[in-house]
Design a protein around this motif. Structure first.
Motif, short mmCIF file in Angstrom:
data_model
loop_
_atom_site.label_atom_id
_atom_site.label_comp_id
_atom_site.label_asym_id
_atom_site.label_seq_id
_atom_site.Cartn_x
_atom_site.Cartn_y
_atom_site.Cartn_z
N ASN A 410 89.16 80.17 27.14
CA ASN A 410 89.87 81.25 27.21
C ASN A 410 90.79 81.28 25.98
O ASN A 410 90.97 82.42 25.27
N LEU A 411 91.57 80.21 25.56
CA LEU A 411 92.41 80.36 24.69
C LEU A 411 91.89 80.52 23.35
O LEU A 411 92.40 81.13 22.41
N THR A 412 90.71 79.56 23.05
CA THR A 412 89.96 79.69 21.76
C THR A 412 89.40 81.07 21.52
O THR A 412 89.78 81.64 20.51
N LEU A 413 88.78 81.56 22.65
CA LEU A 413 88.31 83.05 22.44
C LEU A 413 89.31 84.11 22.36
O LEU A 413 88.98 85.29 21.72
N ASN A 414 90.27 83.74 22.93
CA ASN A 414 91.39 84.76 22.85
C ASN A 414 92.07 84.77 21.54
O ASN A 414 92.31 85.96 20.82
N CYS A 415 92.13 83.81 20.74
CA CYS A 415 92.74 83.86 19.32
C CYS A 415 91.40 84.47 18.50
O CYS A 415 91.57 85.24 17.54
N VAL A 416 90.10 84.28 18.87
CA VAL A 416 89.13 84.82 18.04
C VAL A 416 89.03 86.20 17.96
O VAL A 416 88.86 87.06 17.13
N GLU A 417 89.46 86.87 19.26
CA GLU A 417 89.42 88.16 19.48
C GLU A 417 90.44 88.97 19.18
O GLU A 417 90.49 90.17 18.76
N HIS A 418 91.90 88.13 19.25
CA HIS A 418 92.96 89.00 19.00
C HIS A 418 93.82 88.64 17.82
O HIS A 418 94.27 89.60 17.20
N ALA A 419 93.57 87.43 17.55
CA ALA A 419 94.40 86.89 16.17
C ALA A 419 93.92 87.33 14.70
O ALA A 419 94.59 87.34 13.75
N PHE A 420 92.53 87.66 14.69
CA PHE A 420 91.84 88.06 13.35
C PHE A 420 91.12 89.34 13.29
O PHE A 420 90.46 89.65 14.34
N GLU A 421 91.33 90.05 12.17
CA GLU A 421 90.39 91.17 12.05
C GLU A 421 88.73 90.96 11.93
O GLU A 421 88.53 89.31 11.72
N PRO A 422 88.10 91.64 12.23
CA PRO A 422 86.68 91.37 11.86
C PRO A 422 86.32 90.83 10.64
O PRO A 422 86.81 91.37 9.51
N ASP A 423 85.42 89.91 10.46
CA ASP A 423 85.10 89.11 9.19
C ASP A 423 86.07 88.52 8.62
O ASP A 423 86.03 88.28 7.29
N ALA A 424 87.42 88.41 8.89
CA ALA A 424 88.44 87.77 8.39
C ALA A 424 88.23 86.22 8.66
O ALA A 424 87.60 85.79 9.52
N GLU A 425 88.59 85.52 7.46
CA GLU A 425 88.69 83.95 7.74
C GLU A 425 89.77 83.34 8.52
O GLU A 425 91.13 84.09 8.36
N GLY A 426 89.64 82.26 9.02
CA GLY A 426 90.86 81.73 9.77
C GLY A 426 90.72 80.48 10.32
O GLY A 426 89.44 79.84 10.11
N THR A 427 91.52 79.84 10.83
CA THR A 427 91.40 78.49 11.37
C THR A 427 92.28 78.45 12.63
O THR A 427 93.38 78.88 12.86
N ILE A 428 91.57 77.66 13.61
CA ILE A 428 92.22 77.55 15.26
C ILE A 428 92.23 76.11 15.18
O ILE A 428 91.33 75.53 15.11
N GLY A 429 93.54 75.57 15.53
CA GLY A 429 93.62 73.95 15.58
C GLY A 429 93.87 73.73 17.10
O GLY A 429 94.50 74.57 17.90
N ILE A 430 93.13 72.73 17.56
CA ILE A 430 93.33 72.21 18.94
C ILE A 430 94.00 70.89 18.71
O ILE A 430 93.24 69.86 18.26
N ASN A 431 94.97 70.58 18.93
CA ASN A 431 95.79 69.56 18.66
C ASN A 431 96.24 68.63 19.86
O ASN A 431 97.00 69.48 20.58
N VAL A 432 95.95 67.45 20.11
CA VAL A 432 96.29 66.72 21.37
C VAL A 432 97.13 65.31 21.03
O VAL A 432 96.74 64.78 20.14
N VAL A 433 98.16 65.27 21.70
CA VAL A 433 99.07 63.96 21.74
C VAL A 433 99.31 63.66 23.23
O VAL A 433 99.39 64.39 24.08
N LEU A 434 99.30 62.02 23.27
CA LEU A 434 99.79 61.50 24.57
C LEU A 434 101.10 61.39 24.52
O LEU A 434 101.72 60.59 23.60
N ASP A 435 101.60 61.76 25.56
CA ASP A 435 103.11 61.30 25.69
C ASP A 435 103.33 60.78 27.10
O ASP A 435 103.54 61.54 28.25
N GLY A 436 103.15 59.52 27.17
CA GLY A 436 103.28 58.71 28.55
C GLY A 436 102.14 59.17 29.33
O GLY A 436 101.03 58.65 29.10
N ASP A 437 102.55 59.46 30.58
CA ASP A 437 101.35 59.91 31.64
C ASP A 437 101.10 61.43 31.46
O ASP A 437 100.45 61.97 32.20
N TRP A 438 101.41 62.03 30.30
CA TRP A 438 101.30 63.52 30.08
C TRP A 438 100.50 63.61 28.69
O TRP A 438 100.45 62.68 27.72
N ILE A 439 99.83 64.52 28.72
CA ILE A 439 99.34 65.05 27.50
C ILE A 439 99.81 66.42 27.17
O ILE A 439 100.05 67.12 28.07
#
Length: 530
Positions: A410-439
């Motif tokens: 949902n988060l990725t496709l939400n960016c695709v549908e709303h963050a960019f105009e049609p045929d526009a180039e862009g980047t979506i980053g999924i960044n994960v870090v480990l913080d103790g017992d949480w991510i």
């Protein structure tokens, strides 16, 4: 048309004949030269002896002595006639070789065959005191020489050389006919094997005997290996087709179950989205299966061409090499695309099962994010947007993978549908870090951002900027409910207009079990957007 065996035999015969012809020509020239030199020496010797012995006899008019001298010189068969002329009486003595090879006297001055050589006969008389006087010409001698002996010798040598060439050619043809069978018998066996492979089913063709220990044995073993590889590829394709059918049946059953159990707009939306995912994955699977089918057709066509060449008797080593190369490339394409189809089916099956089962299990986070993003490729490949994943490889969650897949989708496709105009180039980053017992997971884009008046409403149900264009306003609301209720985590959003947006969510590595708040149902494919 001659086959390779016939052409090789003809080539060797031509080469040997040319070599022997050149050698024979040179030997013939050398022999002719030697005969000419010998004939010249004979002429010089005969004339020298006649000029030495005849003058004194002719001076004394001793006809008997002159006849003996002439008869003695007529012994070599090259001499046709010797005629001695006196200065006063004319023809004094002469000998002629007749047709039977005998020597007869010449009675008249009739023409004689052969090339005449004329030499004067000079007599030197010593005076009373022994002083040598001036030579006196007492007559002349005419000698006729014949070239018949030279010509006969040269002709006999030519006949001998021709006979030698013919015998050597016959021996060479026989030797090649026997020796080339060592090469062409295995080639015929390979040809028959290729014909059987092209005309029969792959399961019916038996492998060729590979008990040879030479280069042709290696070729036969290579053919057997290719045949086994083709059988293996066909078996894998069949397995992939069976797996695809099973997956399609499982997906169809899952869709039927969802249709029967839907009770709300959310359930109906989840069902429609799952159908879209199935269509996308089916389209993705169609490409590698099509390539594998095309490669198999190319391999079959190449096999038919080689078979036609063999039937026509003009098979070449280059044809076989090209066929082996085509077979290798085709099998590589078939294997790669069959593996790709199997990988897509596996990824789709895993994601689909996770999203519909609500099962809890342990899973490696980075690999799972990669599989989820791979399942979105039918949507992403229609855009110019790149998804970059940055996640440590050693993070293992004990949680609900289906619900997490829905959140990421949902988060990725939400960016695709709303963050960019049609045929526009862009980047979506999924960044994960480990913080103790949480991510902590951040989904960030470099798109146009969220308007300030929408920041506080993005997680509300039915809030969308694409109403009437396919947007329902439920995508981010589902994400919020899953993060808070099922994962017991938090999610926040921040954005600057024109500089993209960032969604940050924090969830525990081990999701706690809360009996008072049962896990919220996971969306089947997550293709819903705020």
């Amino acid at each position: 048309m001659f086959g390779i065996q016939g052409r090789l035999t003809a080539l060797f015969v031509v080469i040997v004949t040319l070599v022997l012809a050149i050698s024979g020509t040179y030997a013939q020239y050398s022999l002719g030269h030697e005969l000419e030199v010998s004939n010249q020496r004979l002429r010089q010797g005969v004339l020298t002896r006649l000029q030495t012995s005849l003058p004194s006899a002719l001076w004394d008019l001793d006809k008997a002595k002159v006849d003996n001298i002439v008869a003695a010189e007529m012994l070599p068969p090259e001499l046709v006639a010797i005629r001695v002329y006196d200065t006063s009486v004319g023809l004094f003595s002469g000998k002629l070789r007749n047709d039977g090879g005998g020597v007869v006297s010449i009675e008249n001055d009739a023409p004689v065959a052969g090339a005449p050589v004329v030499a004067d006969l000079a007599y030197r008389d010593s005076g009373a005191a022994g002083a040598s006087l001036k030579p006196v010409i007492v007559g002349r001698v005419v000698v006729n020489f014949s070239r018949a002996q030279i010509d006969a010798t040269l002709a006999a040598e030519v006949r001998r050389k021709v006979t030698e060439v013919l015998l050597l050619d016959l021996i060479l043809v026989a030797a090649l006919a026997l020796s080339l069978r060592i090469v062409f018998d295995p080639l015929k066996q390979l040809r028959d094997g290729l014909f059987d492979l092209a005309t029969r089913g792959s399961d019916e063709v038996e492998e060729l005997a590979d008990n040879r220990h030479d280069e042709l044995g290696e070729v036969i073993r290579g053919f057997n290996a290719i045949q086994r590889r083709v059988k293996s590829i066909i078996a894998r394709i069949r397995e992939a087709e069976d797996e695809a059918r099973k997956s399609a049946q499982e997906t169809a059953r899952a869709l039927d179950d969802l249709r029967r159990t839907q009770e709300s707009l959310l359930q109906a939306e989840r069902l429609a989205s799952l159908g879209g995912l199935v269509a996308g994955v089916a389209h993705e699977i169609n490409t590698p299966v099509g390539i594998a089918l095309t490669s198999a057709s190319v391999l079959l066509e190449a096999t038919e061409k080689v078979h036609q060449a063999i039937e026509g008797g003009n098979i070449k080593k280059s044809d076989i090499t090209r066929y082996v190369e085509t077979a290798g490339e085709s099998t590589r394409l078939i294997m790669n695309n069959a593996y790709r189809a199997a990988h897509l089916i596996h990824s789709f099956k895993q994601i689909a099962v996770d999203q519909v089962s609500e099962a809890r299990r342990r899973f490696e986070l980075r690999d799972y994010i990669t599989e989820v993003v791979a399942s979105l490729q039918p949507k992403l490949k229609k855009t110019h947007i790149h998804v970059a994943i940055a996640c440590p490889p050693d993070i293992v969650l004990d949680s609900y993978p289906g619900a997490l897949a829905q959140v990421i989708t949902n988060l990725t496709l939400n960016c695709v549908e709303h963050a960019f105009e049609p045929d526009a180039e862009g980047t979506i980053g999924i960044n994960v870090v480990l913080d103790g017992d949480w991510i902590e997971m951040q989904v960030v884009d470099n798109g146009k951002g969220i308007a300030p008046d929408m920041i506080d409403k993005v997680f509300d149900p039915f809030v969308t900027t694409r109403r009437g264009q396919g947007g329902t306003g439920l995508g981010l609301n589902i994400v919020f409910n899953l993060i808070v209720k099922q994962f017991c985590g938090v999610i926040t959003v921040s954005s600057t207009l024109g500089h993209g947006a960032s969604f940050v969510l924090r969830i525990p590595v081990v999701t706690p079990v809360d009996e008072a708040h049962p896990a919220a149902p996971a969306h089947p494919d997550g293709q819903l957007h705020a």
